[in-house]
Motif scaffolding. Structure first.
Motif, PDB file in Angstrom:
ATOM      1  N   LYS A  96      -1.701   1.857  20.528  1.00  0.00           N
ATOM      2  CA  LYS A  96      -0.940   1.874  19.279  1.00  0.00           C
ATOM      3  C   LYS A  96      -1.082   0.557  18.526  1.00  0.00           C
ATOM      4  N   THR A  97      -1.027  -0.551  19.273  1.00  0.00           N
ATOM      5  CA  THR A  97      -1.137  -1.872  18.653  1.00  0.00           C
ATOM      6  C   THR A  97      -2.489  -2.060  17.989  1.00  0.00           C
ATOM      7  N   VAL A  98      -3.561  -1.699  18.702  1.00  0.00           N
ATOM      8  CA  VAL A  98      -4.904  -1.901  18.166  1.00  0.00           C
ATOM      9  C   VAL A  98      -5.140  -1.014  16.949  1.00  0.00           C
ATOM     10  N   GLU A  99      -4.707   0.220  17.012  1.00  0.00           N
ATOM     11  CA  GLU A  99      -4.880   1.115  15.861  1.00  0.00           C
ATOM     12  C   GLU A  99      -4.103   0.597  14.654  1.00  0.00           C
ATOM     13  N   THR A 100      -2.917   0.053  14.889  1.00  0.00           N
ATOM     14  CA  THR A 100      -2.128  -0.503  13.790  1.00  0.00           C
ATOM     15  C   THR A 100      -2.865  -1.650  13.107  1.00  0.00           C
ATOM     16  N   VAL A 101      -3.454  -2.547  13.902  1.00  0.00           N
ATOM     17  CA  VAL A 101      -4.158  -3.696  13.328  1.00  0.00           C
ATOM     18  C   VAL A 101      -5.391  -3.248  12.554  1.00  0.00           C
ATOM     19  N   PHE A 102      -6.200  -2.351  13.125  1.00  0.00           N
ATOM     20  CA  PHE A 102      -7.377  -1.862  12.399  1.00  0.00           C
ATOM     21  C   PHE A 102      -6.954  -1.155  11.115  1.00  0.00           C
ATOM     22  N   ARG A 103      -5.876  -0.366  11.185  1.00  0.00           N
ATOM     23  CA  ARG A 103      -5.436   0.386  10.002  1.00  0.00           C
ATOM     24  C   ARG A 103      -4.954  -0.551   8.906  1.00  0.00           C
ATOM     25  N   GLU A 104      -4.146  -1.540   9.250  1.00  0.00           N
ATOM     26  CA  GLU A 104      -3.608  -2.436   8.235  1.00  0.00           C
ATOM     27  C   GLU A 104      -4.684  -3.345   7.655  1.00  0.00           C
ATOM     28  N   TYR A 105      -5.623  -3.745   8.488  1.00  0.00           N
ATOM     29  CA  TYR A 105      -6.732  -4.572   7.999  1.00  0.00           C
ATOM     30  C   TYR A 105      -7.553  -3.783   6.982  1.00  0.00           C
ATOM     31  N   TYR A 106      -7.819  -2.525   7.297  1.00  0.00           N
ATOM     32  CA  TYR A 106      -8.596  -1.678   6.390  1.00  0.00           C
ATOM     33  C   TYR A 106      -7.791  -1.324   5.138  1.00  0.00           C
ATOM     34  N   ALA A 145       0.829  -1.208   0.000  1.00  0.00           N
ATOM     35  CA  ALA A 145       0.000   0.000   0.000  1.00  0.00           C
ATOM     36  C   ALA A 145       0.864   1.259   0.000  1.00  0.00           C
ATOM     37  N   ALA A 146       1.950   1.228   0.740  1.00  0.00           N
ATOM     38  CA  ALA A 146       2.848   2.385   0.752  1.00  0.00           C
ATOM     39  C   ALA A 146       3.462   2.597  -0.627  1.00  0.00           C
ATOM     40  N   GLN A 147       3.819   1.523  -1.288  1.00  0.00           N
ATOM     41  CA  GLN A 147       4.402   1.629  -2.627  1.00  0.00           C
ATOM     42  C   GLN A 147       3.421   2.220  -3.622  1.00  0.00           C
ATOM     43  N   TYR A 148       2.151   1.850  -3.488  1.00  0.00           N
ATOM     44  CA  TYR A 148       1.130   2.332  -4.418  1.00  0.00           C
ATOM     45  C   TYR A 148       0.396   3.566  -3.895  1.00  0.00           C
ATOM     46  N   GLU A 149       0.923   4.159  -2.848  1.00  0.00           N
ATOM     47  CA  GLU A 149       0.374   5.391  -2.267  1.00  0.00           C
ATOM     48  C   GLU A 149      -1.101   5.228  -1.896  1.00  0.00           C
ATOM     49  N   VAL A 150      -1.399   4.133  -1.245  1.00  0.00           N
ATOM     50  CA  VAL A 150      -2.744   3.865  -0.757  1.00  0.00           C
ATOM     51  C   VAL A 150      -2.734   4.009   0.758  1.00  0.00           C
ATOM     52  N   GLU A 151      -3.581   4.875   1.282  1.00  0.00           N
ATOM     53  CA  GLU A 151      -3.666   5.058   2.720  1.00  0.00           C
ATOM     54  C   GLU A 151      -5.041   5.592   3.098  1.00  0.00           C
ATOM     55  N   PRO A 152      -5.475   5.328   4.318  1.00  0.00           N
ATOM     56  CA  PRO A 152      -6.776   5.851   4.753  1.00  0.00           C
ATOM     57  C   PRO A 152      -6.774   7.375   4.777  1.00  0.00           C
ATOM     58  N   GLY A 153      -7.943   7.962   4.478  1.00  0.00           N
ATOM     59  CA  GLY A 153      -8.084   9.401   4.562  1.00  0.00           C
ATOM     60  C   GLY A 153      -8.342   9.844   5.993  1.00  0.00           C
ATOM     61  N   GLU A 204      -8.983  -2.830  -3.699  1.00  0.00           N
ATOM     62  CA  GLU A 204      -9.912  -2.036  -4.507  1.00  0.00           C
ATOM     63  C   GLU A 204      -9.171  -1.235  -5.570  1.00  0.00           C
ATOM     64  N   LYS A 205      -8.061  -0.607  -5.185  1.00  0.00           N
ATOM     65  CA  LYS A 205      -7.331   0.230  -6.143  1.00  0.00           C
ATOM     66  C   LYS A 205      -6.717  -0.606  -7.269  1.00  0.00           C
ATOM     67  N   LEU A 206      -6.078  -1.703  -6.911  1.00  0.00           N
ATOM     68  CA  LEU A 206      -5.349  -2.478  -7.911  1.00  0.00           C
ATOM     69  C   LEU A 206      -6.256  -3.297  -8.814  1.00  0.00           C
ATOM     70  N   THR A 207      -7.496  -3.427  -8.434  1.00  0.00           N
ATOM     71  CA  THR A 207      -8.435  -4.195  -9.266  1.00  0.00           C
ATOM     72  C   THR A 207      -9.564  -3.319  -9.803  1.00  0.00           C
ATOM     73  N   ALA A 208      -9.428  -2.009  -9.683  1.00  0.00           N
ATOM     74  CA  ALA A 208     -10.506  -1.108 -10.096  1.00  0.00           C
ATOM     75  C   ALA A 208     -10.806  -1.200 -11.587  1.00  0.00           C
ATOM     76  N   ASP A 209      -9.780  -1.545 -12.383  1.00  0.00           N
ATOM     77  CA  ASP A 209      -9.982  -1.608 -13.831  1.00  0.00           C
ATOM     78  C   ASP A 209     -10.409  -2.994 -14.301  1.00  0.00           C
ATOM     79  N   VAL A 210     -10.596  -3.900 -13.382  1.00  0.00           N
ATOM     80  CA  VAL A 210     -11.024  -5.249 -13.745  1.00  0.00           C
ATOM     81  C   VAL A 210     -12.531  -5.279 -13.879  1.00  0.00           C
TER      82      VAL A 210
END
Length: 344
Positions: A148-158, A109-117, A165-171
């Protein structure tokens, strides 16, 4: 040919499972072993390049899974045998595989510049706060689970779902009615496995004789009771689960029409169509096929990315992780809270 296939539900964990099993610690990719204090600390389970997965992160999933299974099956469920391993060993293997994929997708996600708003970050913080409220203080101390641990898990799961969604949007998820069509058939099977050519021709003649009787008006189900060599008489059918000759013949039939004799690698079939279009099941199959197309596309991205990932596994830390532990009652569930704050 005579086997049927089952279907499973689709949550993020299932989508991740479709990507590539045992990518690092039992299959492909660069992998190393580590002992506590060598490359990883005692509470760190593995590292993928610079990303580390900690034991408290894994325990968030362990606690939720432990509560769910023990509520339905009791604490003894972990001793149940699944093949040649206990259910606990089976679950730990699945958890490791899942966490590796989630961490890898966070790096992707970091490589493809995908992150929660900003709005999603607020929901992540709120979900983490609600989760922590359900953990007794002693349990937090015993497990090391903190804000910190819980926020990390929720963030990475999301973030994993955002990346997919981003990498398959054109499918294209548009599937034609005919490609997704679900039909219902009856079949009479005469097997030829192990037969020489003369015996096969004799079996073909028997099938042709049965076809003539069915076409002359004899009841198909009555013929099947006497002649069908398969335990299966009625079945639903979707494309891609039988040999091509069988599929082509079955899907070409109109309602109540009987096929010509169909030859496959294991024998001869007569096929009668009893429903050439199940509307509700076709709609569900269209949705499933659309998801599969997207999953197949994402797998290509994922496997290309992990080829250059170095994985370091802390085996002793994994061994200390247990579903049997007496952690105390957690009045909170990661999956339930996640679905409340991220319902889509």
């Amino acid at each position: 040919m005579k086997r049927t296939k089952g279907k499973r539900g689709s949550v993020l964990a299932v989508l991740l499972a479709c990507i590539c099993l045992a990518v690092f610690f039992g299959g492909c990719g660069k992998k190393e072993k580590a002992s506590p204090g060598e490359n990883l600390k005692e509470g760190e389970l593995f590292r993928l390049n610079d990303a580390v997965c900690t034991k408290p992160e894994a325990l968030i999933f362990v606690l939720s899974q432990k509560n769910r299974y023990e509520a339905g099956c009791g604490a003894e469920v972990w001793d149940v045998k699944v093949g040649d391993q206990t259910f606990e060993e089976y679950m730990k293997g699945n958890l490791q595989d899942f966490l590796v994929k989630m961490k890898c997708m966070a790096a992707m996600a970091a490589q493809y510049e995908v992150e929660p708003g900003d709005e999603e970050e607020k929901r992540i913080a709120q979900a983490a706060a609600v989760y922590l409220e359900g953990l007794p203080e002693q349990l937090k101390k015993d497990t090391g689970i903190d804000k910190k641990t819980v926020e990390t898990v929720f963030r990475e799961y999301y973030t994993a779902s955002l990346l997919m969604e981003k990498l398959t949007a054109d499918v294209s998820s548009e599937i034609s009615e005919d490609e997704a069509r679900v039909i219902a058939i009856q079949q009479i099977y005469l097997g030829t496995e192990g037969m020489d050519q003369a015996a096969k021709e004799q079996t073909r003649a028997e099938a042709e004789a049965l076809l003539a009787r069915a076409q002359s008006g004899e009841d198909f189900s009555t013929l099947a009771k006497d002649k069908n060599q398969s335990e299966v008489f009625e079945r639903e059918l979707v494309r891609g689960e039988t040999e091509q000759a069988f599929e082509d013949a079955a899907f070409a039939l109109s309602l109540e029409e009987i096929s010509q004799v169909v030859e496959t690698s294991d024998g001869f079939y007569l096929i009668r169509c009893v429903n050439n279009y199940d509307e509700a099941k076709t709609a569900q199959n269209k949705e499933n096929l659309g998801k599969k197309h997207k999953s197949d596309r994402f797998r290509d991205y994922y496997e290309a990315f992990v080829a250059d990932v170095t994985a370091v596994n802390n085996e002793s830390a994994w061994e200390s992780l247990s579903y049997r532990g007496s952690y105390g009652k957690a009045d909170t569930d990661f999956y339930t809270i996640y679905s409340q704050y991220f319902p889509s």
